[in-house]
Design a protein around this motif. Structure first.
Motif, PDB file in Angstrom:
ATOM      1  N   ARG A   1       0.814  -1.221   0.000  1.00 44.91           N
ATOM      2  CA  ARG A   1       0.000   0.000   0.000  1.00 44.91           C
ATOM      3  C   ARG A   1       0.841   1.263   0.000  1.00 44.91           C
ATOM      4  NH1 ARG A   1      -5.507   0.068   3.408  1.00 44.91           N
ATOM      5  NH2 ARG A   1      -6.124   1.699   1.989  1.00 44.91           N
TER       6      ARG A   1
ATOM      7  N   VAL B   1      -3.329   5.687  -9.735  1.00 46.61           N
ATOM      8  CA  VAL B   1      -4.500   4.824  -9.694  1.00 46.61           C
ATOM      9  C   VAL B   1      -5.693   5.577 -10.295  1.00 46.61           C
ATOM     10  CG1 VAL B   1      -6.057   3.574  -8.152  1.00 46.61           C
ATOM     11  CG2 VAL B   1      -3.628   3.724  -7.616  1.00 46.61           C
TER      12      VAL B   1
ATOM     13  N   ASN C   1       0.313   4.130  -2.904  1.00 44.84           N
ATOM     14  CA  ASN C   1       0.095   5.555  -2.639  1.00 44.84           C
ATOM     15  C   ASN C   1       0.735   6.450  -3.680  1.00 44.84           C
ATOM     16  OD1 ASN C   1      -1.571   5.709  -0.514  1.00 44.84           O
ATOM     17  ND2 ASN C   1       0.035   5.709   1.041  1.00 44.84           N
TER      18      ASN C   1
ATOM     19  N   GLN D   1      -9.433   4.539  -6.411  1.00 46.86           N
ATOM     20  CA  GLN D   1      -8.631   5.044  -5.309  1.00 46.86           C
ATOM     21  C   GLN D   1      -9.185   4.622  -3.957  1.00 46.86           C
ATOM     22  OE1 GLN D   1      -8.274   9.204  -6.096  1.00 46.86           O
ATOM     23  NE2 GLN D   1      -6.690   8.853  -7.626  1.00 46.86           N
ATOM     24  N   GLY D   2      -8.276   4.359  -3.026  1.00 49.20           N
ATOM     25  CA  GLY D   2      -8.707   3.981  -1.683  1.00 49.20           C
ATOM     26  C   GLY D   2      -8.963   2.496  -1.561  1.00 49.20           C
TER      27      GLY D   2
ATOM     28  N   LYS E   1      -9.297   7.154 -10.840  1.00 49.43           N
ATOM     29  CA  LYS E   1     -10.027   7.849  -9.773  1.00 49.43           C
ATOM     30  C   LYS E   1     -11.019   6.935  -9.055  1.00 49.43           C
ATOM     31  CE  LYS E   1     -12.119  12.323  -9.077  1.00 49.43           C
ATOM     32  NZ  LYS E   1     -13.097  13.232  -9.681  1.00 49.43           N
TER      33      LYS E   1
ATOM     34  N   ILE F   1      -8.857  -0.354  -4.880  1.00 50.60           N
ATOM     35  CA  ILE F   1      -7.551  -0.841  -5.350  1.00 50.60           C
ATOM     36  C   ILE F   1      -6.919  -1.739  -4.291  1.00 50.60           C
ATOM     37  CG2 ILE F   1      -6.203   1.174  -4.557  1.00 50.60           C
ATOM     38  CD1 ILE F   1      -5.554  -0.704  -7.813  1.00 50.60           C
TER      39      ILE F   1
END
Lengths: 222, 191
Positions: free
Chosen positions: B155, B163, B159, B168-169, B165, B172
């Motif tokens: 992760r 990625v 970051n 994201q978070g 939109k 993924i």
């Protein structure tokens, strides 16, 4: 908030699974078939509605609320655990196949963050009727969400959709028509993570599109 | 002996808590953004898991079973875990303030970590004896730390990656977890 809003907000706007991302463990584990997802949904529905009701009943009496406040989390957990034990025993008695399929995830409803979360965030500050409506909405939202994931997984993984017991929707002809095999990976643990990720991303994309549209609409009007 | 080794291996890789049993997903996604916090959470979970499994095992075998009140399992186990977490927190605070500072924020979260309750129940439903319980729980806890550690490193890399939109978070993170799960499920073939 009106009663209708309380009921409906759990379905889409504040969906516990897709918006708040709570209660991930059962939603990954039991979504191998629609039947399991519905069974889990029933369990969560029962526990969530009754725990919301009990918690708000306790907290709406000022005397009890004052007594309970310092130890409220343990009290909530005991209430929830009692309800979960009831569900566990009922399922063991009447739905033994489902009981075996869900296994450890029935007692684990106790630590489902949605239930404790609603008790703390909503039921402790609202009237019993509103709390029950909130519980119904949230539980239905959760059930709808895990059903969606399980339909996706079971269809791609096996080519069937098990609604309940022997009521199985056989959709293999679609795979035959396309001349491909179902991708069995999707009913395995791998598929749980992948399906959830893909569905969540799709929903986020739809949400983003909508927001853009709304922003544009506001601009056009203003 | 063979059985014990097989049990340890199963707990560590083949039946990995996170990637094949889906227990403890909340901390897996919540506190895996940084390597240090992932390790802190991992060790706190191992610690509480091991103690609570031993206590719940003894309670179940010698109290609940002798009194024929097995149906109280869920309530008793969650109460044991909740009070153990509280006790461990107080104990660590007194004995080692440094460790408390490192683990402090993760400890209360462990009560609602389904891996702890899940493993306690699994040990009972799989009919492990006391030694089996200890070995299996330790292996599960180490497996938890191992996966948390790998995942937190991944992760940290994600970051900085471009990625899309919508992914994201969490989306993924779940897709990455899926790839990790493929690896782990194949390891299961070794035994």
């Amino acid at each position: 908030m009106t009663k209708k809003e309380n009921l409906l907000k759990g379905l889409v706007k504040e969906n516990p699974l897709f918006v708040s991302v709570l209660g991930m463990c059962p939603s990954l584990a039991v979504t191998t078939s629609l039947e399991n997802a519905l069974g889990m949904g029933i369990g969560v529905f029962f526990v969530l509605v009754l725990s919301n009701f009990t918690v708000s009943l306790i907290m709406s009496s000022p005397k009890l609320a004052e007594l309970v406040k310092p130890v409220r989390i343990p009290v909530y957990i005991v209430i929830i655990a009692t309800l979960v034990s009831v569900v566990e025993m009922l399922m063991h008695a009447f739905l033994i196949d489902l009981y075996n399929a869900l296994g450890v995830f029935i007692p684990l409803i106790v630590v489902n963050c949605i239930i404790l979360g609603r008790a703390e965030a909503f039921a402790s500050e609202n009237k019993p009727v509103d709390s029950v409506l909130d519980g119904i909405g949230m539980a239905l939202g959760f059930t709808a969400a895990i059903s969606l994931i399980s339909i996706f997984r079971e269809f791609i993984g096996k080519g069937t959709i098990t609604v309940w017991g022997d009521a199985v929707l056989n959709l293999k002809f679609i795979f035959n028509f396309l001349n491909i095999e179902p991708i069995s990976m999707f009913v395995q643990p791998v598929g749980a993570f992948l399906s959830f990720g893909l569905i969540l991303a799709t929903l986020t994309a739809i949400g983003n599109k909508r927001k853009e549209k709304m922003a544009k609409g506001v601009k056009a009007n203003g | 002996m063979d059985k014990i080794i097989a049990l340890a291996f199963a707990g560590f890789i083949a039946e990995n808590v996170i990637l094949s049993q889906f227990l403890g997903i909340c901390p897996f996604l919540g506190v895996s953004k940084k390597r240090s916090s992932a390790l802190g959470m991992g060790f706190a979970v191992l610690f509480v898991m091991l103690i609570s499994s031993m206590v719940t095992y003894v309670l179940y075998r010698y109290v609940l079973e002798t009194l024929n009140i097995e149906y109280m399992r869920t309530i008793v186990f969650i109460l044991v875990i909740a009070s153990l977490v509280q006790m461990v927190e107080t104990f660590i605070k007194k004995v080692s303030p440094a460790l408390y500072k490192a683990l402090g924020i993760y400890l209360p979260l462990i009560t609602t970590n389904c891996a702890v309750l899940g493993v306690a129940i699994l040990n009972i439903s799989k009919d492990h004896n006391f030694l089996g319980t200890v070995v299996y729980t330790t292996a599960i806890g180490l497996g938890f730390i191992f996966v948390m550690f790998i995942f937190s490193m991944l992760r940290e890399k994600i970051n900085n990656a471009p990625v899309p939109k919508a992914f994201q978070g969490i989306p993924i993170a779940l897709v990455v977890a899926a790839i990790l799960a493929i690896l782990f499920s194949r390891f299961g073939g070794i035994i």
